[in-house]
Design a protein around this motif. Structure first.
Motif, PDB file in Angstrom:
ATOM      1  N   UNK A   1       0.726  -0.999  -0.033  1.00 46.31           N
ATOM      2  CA  UNK A   1      -0.054  -0.133  -0.077  1.00 46.31           C
ATOM      3  C   UNK A   1       0.912   1.164   0.206  1.00 46.31           C
ATOM      4  N   UNK A   2       0.692   2.146  -1.059  1.00 39.49           N
ATOM      5  CA  UNK A   2       1.287   3.238  -1.159  1.00 39.49           C
ATOM      6  C   UNK A   2       2.619   3.215  -1.891  1.00 39.49           C
ATOM      7  N   UNK A   3       3.107   2.052  -1.943  1.00 38.74           N
ATOM      8  CA  UNK A   3       4.381   1.827  -2.758  1.00 38.74           C
ATOM      9  C   UNK A   3       4.576   1.960  -4.075  1.00 38.74           C
ATOM     10  N   UNK A   4       3.342   1.726  -5.025  1.00 36.45           N
ATOM     11  CA  UNK A   4       3.595   1.945  -6.411  1.00 36.45           C
ATOM     12  C   UNK A   4       3.549   3.322  -6.576  1.00 36.45           C
ATOM     13  N   UNK A   5       2.793   4.179  -5.989  1.00 40.24           N
ATOM     14  CA  UNK A   5       2.830   5.747  -6.225  1.00 40.24           C
ATOM     15  C   UNK A   5       3.935   6.296  -5.562  1.00 40.24           C
ATOM     16  N   UNK A   6       4.554   5.782  -4.365  1.00 42.13           N
ATOM     17  CA  UNK A   6       5.636   6.254  -3.582  1.00 42.13           C
ATOM     18  C   UNK A   6       6.999   5.855  -4.380  1.00 42.13           C
ATOM     19  N   UNK A   7       6.973   4.619  -4.971  1.00 42.29           N
ATOM     20  CA  UNK A   7       8.318   4.429  -5.548  1.00 42.29           C
ATOM     21  C   UNK A   7       8.634   5.124  -7.027  1.00 42.29           C
ATOM     22  N   UNK A   8       7.388   5.713  -7.490  1.00 43.63           N
ATOM     23  CA  UNK A   8       7.447   6.458  -8.882  1.00 43.63           C
ATOM     24  C   UNK A   8       7.997   7.854  -8.319  1.00 43.63           C
ATOM     25  N   UNK A   9       7.577   8.497  -7.225  1.00 43.40           N
ATOM     26  CA  UNK A   9       7.913   9.617  -6.570  1.00 43.40           C
ATOM     27  C   UNK A   9       9.612   9.486  -6.149  1.00 43.40           C
ATOM     28  N   UNK A  10       9.794   8.267  -5.618  1.00 42.53           N
ATOM     29  CA  UNK A  10      11.341   8.284  -5.448  1.00 42.53           C
ATOM     30  C   UNK A  10      12.165   8.236  -6.618  1.00 42.53           C
ATOM     31  N   UNK A  11      11.841   7.679  -7.675  1.00 41.04           N
ATOM     32  CA  UNK A  11      12.584   7.283  -8.770  1.00 41.04           C
ATOM     33  C   UNK A  11      12.496   8.839  -9.432  1.00 41.04           C
ATOM     34  N   UNK A  12      11.627   9.644  -9.294  1.00 36.75           N
ATOM     35  CA  UNK A  12      11.379  10.974  -9.914  1.00 36.75           C
ATOM     36  C   UNK A  12      12.605  12.055  -9.229  1.00 36.75           C
ATOM     37  N   UNK A  13      12.735  11.591  -8.029  1.00 35.93           N
ATOM     38  CA  UNK A  13      13.781  12.388  -7.156  1.00 35.93           C
ATOM     39  C   UNK A  13      14.933  11.644  -7.061  1.00 35.93           C
ATOM     40  N   UNK A  14      15.211  10.660  -8.016  1.00 36.56           N
ATOM     41  CA  UNK A  14      16.564  10.148  -8.071  1.00 36.56           C
ATOM     42  C   UNK A  14      17.133   9.037  -6.617  1.00 36.56           C
ATOM     43  N   UNK A  15      16.029   8.584  -6.077  1.00 41.17           N
ATOM     44  CA  UNK A  15      16.364   7.823  -4.982  1.00 41.17           C
ATOM     45  C   UNK A  15      17.403   8.547  -4.101  1.00 41.17           C
ATOM     46  N   UNK A  16      17.108   9.727  -3.719  1.00 41.54           N
ATOM     47  CA  UNK A  16      18.071  10.609  -3.040  1.00 41.54           C
ATOM     48  C   UNK A  16      17.608  11.106  -1.510  1.00 41.54           C
ATOM     49  N   UNK A  17      18.147  11.778  -0.876  1.00 44.96           N
ATOM     50  CA  UNK A  17      17.832  12.256   0.308  1.00 44.96           C
ATOM     51  C   UNK A  17      16.639  13.420   0.186  1.00 44.96           C
TER      52      UNK A  17
END
Length: 365
Positions: free
Chosen positions: A245-261
């Protein structure tokens, strides 16, 4: 001490939760230490805060410590290669137990390295963040990130033991604590509305370091995850998928921010859960009041509830393109975790990515 068992037949293992457990870790780990030696992996931040304490708690056991850079960038091919080389140089055998002392990054990397060195050796999780204690240290999902997305290269490899000391959270920053809290709330939203009620009433105390609230949240979360993993270890049915739950949207957001801090994993999950509930409401599946209640609670504890609050301004099509690399994709279709209400999460297999993109664009508007 609270002991919760992850019931997987011959591969079952205990999760021990106790304040001060790090100070007596040697009593637990001594039977797992071949020739009184343990290979341990941590990162620079955890090493500074906890390594000396762990060594003192393991007096009499020789600790070979490898200290890696902190952050998501360590879940990489380069760090995996370097770590496996160090393990082989040290002479790790199949019967050895490698210790992962750290948060989710260290746990994921060490678990995957342990899964592949000599076709599999044992490892022990000693999680030092709230997120790792309530989620990633339990269940055996191990992975590194790939250029195409998060956790795309990995294996199911269960730990032999999990040692959780809530006291280590005293050294955790407030941002990391809030990020971990997102995974606590998730269990209430999946199938335990009473626990979500508890979260609404006790989040402030938990985040302020209240010991009783912290222990209750950790134990309740681990119990929930252990139950689900025991029912569906490798996500071959829809049961374990609920943990996403929340990870499909969340991983897309992380990818867009380059898996960064710029965006921590728990922050991305928080925004992802709020988006999943609002998307469910937009589809007529969930009452708008429930979606608003979820967003209101997450916002109240300082977590993002939208792409914009997660510092992502990309168009819906861009975010959906990240989702297309999701490891859950099957037959060209991506299952989504949606909700019929709080505590009523389910797997939807009829979602069109174009519809998701349009929803995300409406959120931007």
């Amino acid at each position: 001490m609270t002991r919760i068992t992850v019931a997987l037949g011959a591969r079952s293992y205990p999760v021990d939760i106790e304040n001060g457990l790090l100070d007596r870790a040697g009593a637990v780990l001594a039977p797992l230490a071949r020739a009184n030696r343990l290979f341990l992996v941590t990162d620079v931040n955890v090493a500074a805060a906890q390594l000396d304490r762990f060594r003192a708690g393991c007096a009499g056991i020789e600790i070979e410590a490898v200290i890696l850079p902190a952050g998501e960038s360590s879940k990489s091919w380069a760090q995996l290669e370097a770590l496996t080389d160090r393990m082989l140089d040290w002479g790790v055998e199949r019967g050895d137990h490698v210790v992962a002392l750290g948060g989710g990054v260290i746990g994921d990397l060490v678990g995957f390295a342990s899964a592949i060195v000599k076709r599999g050796c044992n490892f022990v999780q000693v999680p030092t963040t709230l997120l790792a204690q309530v989620d990633s240290s339990v269940g055996g999902k191990t992975a590194i990130n790939a250029r195409a997305g998060k956790n795309l290269i990995g294996a199911f490899h269960q730990p032999a033991h999990v040692l959780i000391d809530p006291d280590v959270l005293d050294t955790l920053g407030s941002r990391e604590t809030r990020a971990g809290y997102a995974e606590v709330v998730k269990y209430g939203l999946i199938d335990d509305p009473d626990f979500f009620d508890w979260c609404e009433d006790n989040a402030g105390a938990l985040l302020a370091g209240d010991g009783a609230a912290r222990r209750h949240a950790i134990a309740r979360s681990v119990e929930a995850k252990a139950r689900i993993v025991g029912e569906d270890e490798r996500e071959t049915r829809d049961r374990r998928a609920l943990l996403n739950l929340g990870h499909t949207f969340g991983h897309a957001l992380e990818a867009e921010t380059g898996f960064s801090e710029r965006l921590l994993h728990g922050e991305a999950v928080a925004a992802g859960m709020a988006l999943a509930f609002r998307y469910s409401a937009a589809r007529g599946l969930c009452a708008p009041d429930d979606a608003e209640r979820v967003s209101r609670h997450l916002a109240a504890v300082g977590l993002p509830t939208s792409a914009a609050e997660a510092h992502v301004t990309a168009a819906g099509a861009t975010l959906v393109a990240h989702m297309a690399h999701d490891k859950k994709m099957a037959g060209g279709r991506l299952p989504f975790l949606l909700a019929r209400g709080i505590g009523q999460t389910f797997v939807a297999k009829d979602v069109e990515l174009e519809d998701v993109a349009a929803f995300l664009d409406s959120e931007r508007g």
